[in-house]
Design an enzyme around this catalytic site. Structure first.
Site, mmCIF file in Angstrom:
data_model
loop_
_atom_site.group_PDB
_atom_site.id
_atom_site.type_symbol
_atom_site.label_atom_id
_atom_site.label_comp_id
_atom_site.label_asym_id
_atom_site.label_seq_id
_atom_site.Cartn_x
_atom_site.Cartn_y
_atom_site.Cartn_z
ATOM 1 N N ALA A 3 0.874 -1.178 0.000
ATOM 2 C CA ALA A 3 0.000 0.000 0.000
ATOM 3 C C ALA A 3 0.910 1.227 0.000
ATOM 4 O O ALA A 3 2.057 1.154 0.459
ATOM 5 C CB ALA A 3 -0.871 -0.020 1.242
ATOM 6 N N GLY B 110 0.475 -4.796 1.039
ATOM 7 C CA GLY B 110 -0.727 -4.807 0.212
ATOM 8 C C GLY B 110 -0.530 -5.518 -1.118
ATOM 9 O O GLY B 110 -1.485 -6.038 -1.693
ATOM 10 N N GLU C 284 -1.050 -9.016 -0.361
ATOM 11 C CA GLU C 284 -2.479 -9.174 -0.047
ATOM 12 C C GLU C 284 -3.332 -9.133 -1.320
ATOM 13 O O GLU C 284 -4.293 -9.884 -1.457
ATOM 14 C CB GLU C 284 -2.895 -8.088 0.961
ATOM 15 C CG GLU C 284 -2.257 -8.328 2.333
ATOM 16 C CD GLU C 284 -2.317 -7.123 3.264
ATOM 17 O OE1 GLU C 284 -1.874 -6.037 2.853
ATOM 18 O OE2 GLU C 284 -2.810 -7.272 4.387
ATOM 19 N N GLU D 216 4.668 -4.876 7.192
ATOM 20 C CA GLU D 216 4.021 -3.733 7.858
ATOM 21 C C GLU D 216 4.577 -3.502 9.262
ATOM 22 O O GLU D 216 4.620 -2.371 9.743
ATOM 23 C CB GLU D 216 2.495 -3.964 7.938
ATOM 24 C CG GLU D 216 1.782 -3.915 6.598
ATOM 25 C CD GLU D 216 1.699 -5.259 5.884
ATOM 26 O OE1 GLU D 216 2.451 -6.197 6.248
ATOM 27 O OE2 GLU D 216 0.876 -5.373 4.951
HETATM 28 C C1 LIG Z 1 0.355 -0.698 6.118
HETATM 29 C C2 LIG Z 1 -0.383 -1.704 5.347
HETATM 30 C C3 LIG Z 1 -1.605 -2.187 6.008
HETATM 31 C C4 LIG Z 1 -0.032 -2.155 4.152
HETATM 32 C C5 LIG Z 1 1.216 -1.931 3.404
HETATM 33 O O1 LIG Z 1 1.313 -2.463 2.362
HETATM 34 S S1 LIG Z 1 2.495 -0.927 3.995
HETATM 35 C C6 LIG Z 1 3.750 -1.121 2.775
HETATM 36 C C7 LIG Z 1 4.461 -2.407 2.902
HETATM 37 N N1 LIG Z 1 5.597 -2.413 2.013
HETATM 38 C C8 LIG Z 1 6.790 -2.028 2.399
HETATM 39 O O2 LIG Z 1 7.061 -1.681 3.534
HETATM 40 C C9 LIG Z 1 7.872 -2.038 1.315
HETATM 41 C C10 LIG Z 1 8.397 -0.632 1.083
HETATM 42 N N2 LIG Z 1 9.410 -0.624 0.062
HETATM 43 C C11 LIG Z 1 10.660 -1.077 0.256
HETATM 44 O O3 LIG Z 1 11.015 -1.577 1.302
HETATM 45 C C12 LIG Z 1 11.600 -0.920 -0.894
HETATM 46 O O4 LIG Z 1 11.087 0.024 -1.779
HETATM 47 C C13 LIG Z 1 11.877 -2.254 -1.648
HETATM 48 C C14 LIG Z 1 12.668 -3.219 -0.755
HETATM 49 C C15 LIG Z 1 10.592 -2.915 -2.103
HETATM 50 C C16 LIG Z 1 12.731 -1.939 -2.922
HETATM 51 O O5 LIG Z 1 13.893 -1.221 -2.563
HETATM 52 P P1 LIG Z 1 14.729 -0.421 -3.677
HETATM 53 O O6 LIG Z 1 15.888 0.170 -2.972
HETATM 54 O O7 LIG Z 1 14.974 -1.285 -4.829
HETATM 55 O O8 LIG Z 1 13.731 0.716 -4.185
HETATM 56 P P2 LIG Z 1 13.341 2.090 -3.427
HETATM 57 O O9 LIG Z 1 14.298 3.142 -3.815
HETATM 58 O O10 LIG Z 1 13.132 1.839 -1.993
HETATM 59 O O11 LIG Z 1 11.894 2.379 -4.065
HETATM 60 C C17 LIG Z 1 11.722 2.998 -5.331
HETATM 61 C C18 LIG Z 1 10.647 4.055 -5.170
HETATM 62 O O12 LIG Z 1 9.424 3.394 -4.824
HETATM 63 C C19 LIG Z 1 8.887 3.973 -3.634
HETATM 64 N N3 LIG Z 1 8.133 2.963 -2.877
HETATM 65 C C20 LIG Z 1 8.484 1.685 -2.668
HETATM 66 N N4 LIG Z 1 7.547 1.075 -1.929
HETATM 67 C C21 LIG Z 1 6.613 1.992 -1.667
HETATM 68 C C22 LIG Z 1 5.393 1.951 -0.929
HETATM 69 N N5 LIG Z 1 4.911 0.834 -0.355
HETATM 70 N N6 LIG Z 1 4.681 3.086 -0.844
HETATM 71 C C23 LIG Z 1 5.099 4.244 -1.429
HETATM 72 N N7 LIG Z 1 6.240 4.324 -2.158
HETATM 73 C C24 LIG Z 1 6.987 3.221 -2.253
HETATM 74 C C25 LIG Z 1 10.117 4.461 -2.879
HETATM 75 O O13 LIG Z 1 9.767 5.421 -1.929
HETATM 76 C C26 LIG Z 1 10.950 5.024 -4.026
HETATM 77 O O14 LIG Z 1 10.427 6.272 -4.416
HETATM 78 P P3 LIG Z 1 11.336 7.605 -4.275
HETATM 79 O O15 LIG Z 1 12.530 7.346 -5.115
HETATM 80 O O16 LIG Z 1 10.436 8.691 -4.804
HETATM 81 O O17 LIG Z 1 11.647 7.727 -2.840
#
Ligand SMILES: CC(C)=CC(=O)SCCNC(=O)CCNC(=O)[C@H](O)C(C)(C)COP(=O)(O)OP(=O)(O)OC[C@H]1O[C@@H](n2cnc3c(N)ncnc32)[C@H](O)[C@@H]1OP(=O)(O)O
Length: 257
Positions: free
Chosen positions: A65, A108, A111, A131
């Site tokens: 998400a 998400g 999910e 999460e």
């Molecule tokens: C809270 C509930 C109920 C549900 C959820 O789903 S919470 C989200 C769960 N997911 C995560 O915690 C994963 C978050 N992402 C990561 O840990 C990493 O992005 C990665 C391991 C999947 C990939 O790492 P990598 O270094 O290859 O890439 P990044 O530079 O970290 O990401 C690229 C770009 O995408 C944005 N991003 C990634 N995931 C999300 C997300 N879930 N929501 C919003 N944005 C996301 C990340 O910020 C980056 O963007 P910027 O370059 O603009 O910072």
């Protein structure tokens, strides 16, 4: 409808939905939900479509998400809008839906894959419910669906440690139905979806309904439900056609009637 966060195509009898927010690793925000529901509903209503495939990019099915969209929400915002409840509408699609997962399927994203009827994974797929690392817990069904897929011990491990599961472990654990080379994922998923779409649509939809019922009811009620649906199939032209085709050693020509 003009789509901005997904790409919608048809491939023969298959509706293909590709998540398309590459800069955010397909993070699932409100717009994605709205567009995904509109596209899947359009395929549901299209009589030429017999199955739907949902996929992402090579790097990410969906990395969760959208953290940036939700980070400033208050409790009252989340409660009053019943945050995430909209995703349940996706599970009410009655046609078969296959998730083709390459790369990250986290939070998400995992999910959403589990809301589909089955998951075909590329050998580079990584599943997780991270999460807990954000100070929260799954909210789109992970604690419930993952537990039903992989059992309590592994679901607890995933939800409490936030660790990722690779494709091989996901297949061993029953989360995914098959693993294919990442480069062949879409082709394999479309092949599987086309196979399903070539069968009798009402038979496929009833089979989906019966399997899903097993999650919601007792064994005896589920068996009774299955038998009643099965009996009703003798009213289908497709049952007559399918069994006649077998007896006549020819390919069945189902009419979805
Ligand atoms: C809270 C509930 C109920 C549900 C959820 O789903 S919470 C989200 C769960 N997911 C995560 O915690 C994963 C978050 N992402 C990561 O840990 C990493 O992005 C990665 C391991 C999947 C990939 O790492 P990598 O270094 O290859 O890439 P990044 O530079 O970290 O990401 C690229 C770009 O995408 C944005 N991003 C990634 N995931 C999300 C997300 N879930 N929501 C919003 N944005 C996301 C990340 O910020 C980056 O963007 P910027 O370059 O603009 O910072």
């Amino acid at each position: 409808m003009a789509y901005e966060t997904i790409v919608v195509e048809t491939r023969g009898k298959v509706g293909l939905i590709t998540l398309n927010r590459p800069k955010a690793l397909n993070a699932l925000n409100t717009q994605v939900l709205t567009e995904l529901l509109a596209a899947s509903q359009a395929f549901e209503e299209n009589p030429r479509i017999g199955a739907i495939v949902v996929t992402g990019s090579e790097k990410a099915f969906a990395a969760g998400a959208d953290i940036k969209e939700m980070q400033s929400k208050s409790y009252i915002d989340a409660y009053m809008e019943d945050f995430f409840s909209g995703w349940e509408a996706f599970t009410r699609i009655r046609k078969p839906v296959i998730a083709a997962v390459s790369g990250y399927a986290l939070g998400g994203g995992c999910e959403l894959a589990m809301m589909c009827d089955f998951i075909i994974a590329g050998d580079n797929a990584k599943f997780g419910q991270p999460e807990i690392t954000l100070g929260v817990m799954p909210g789109m069904g992970g604690s419930q669906r993952l537990t039903r897929f992989v059992g309590k011990s592994k679901a607890m491990d995933m939800c409490l440690t936030g660790r990722m599961m690779d494709a091989a472990e996901a297949e061993r654990s029953g989360l995914v139905s098959r693993v294919v080379p990442a480069g062949e994922l879409l082709e394999e998923a479309l092949k599987a979806a086309t196979k399903v779409a070539d069968f009798s649509l009402p038979a496929v939809m009833m089979a989906k309904e019966a399997v899903n019922r097993s999650y919601e009811t007792t064994l005896s009620e589920g068996l009774r439900f299955e038998r009643r649906l099965f009996h009703s199939m003798f009213a289908l032209d497709d049952q007559k056609e399918g069994m006649a085709a077998f007896a006549e050693k020819r390919t069945a020509n189902f009419k979805n009637r």
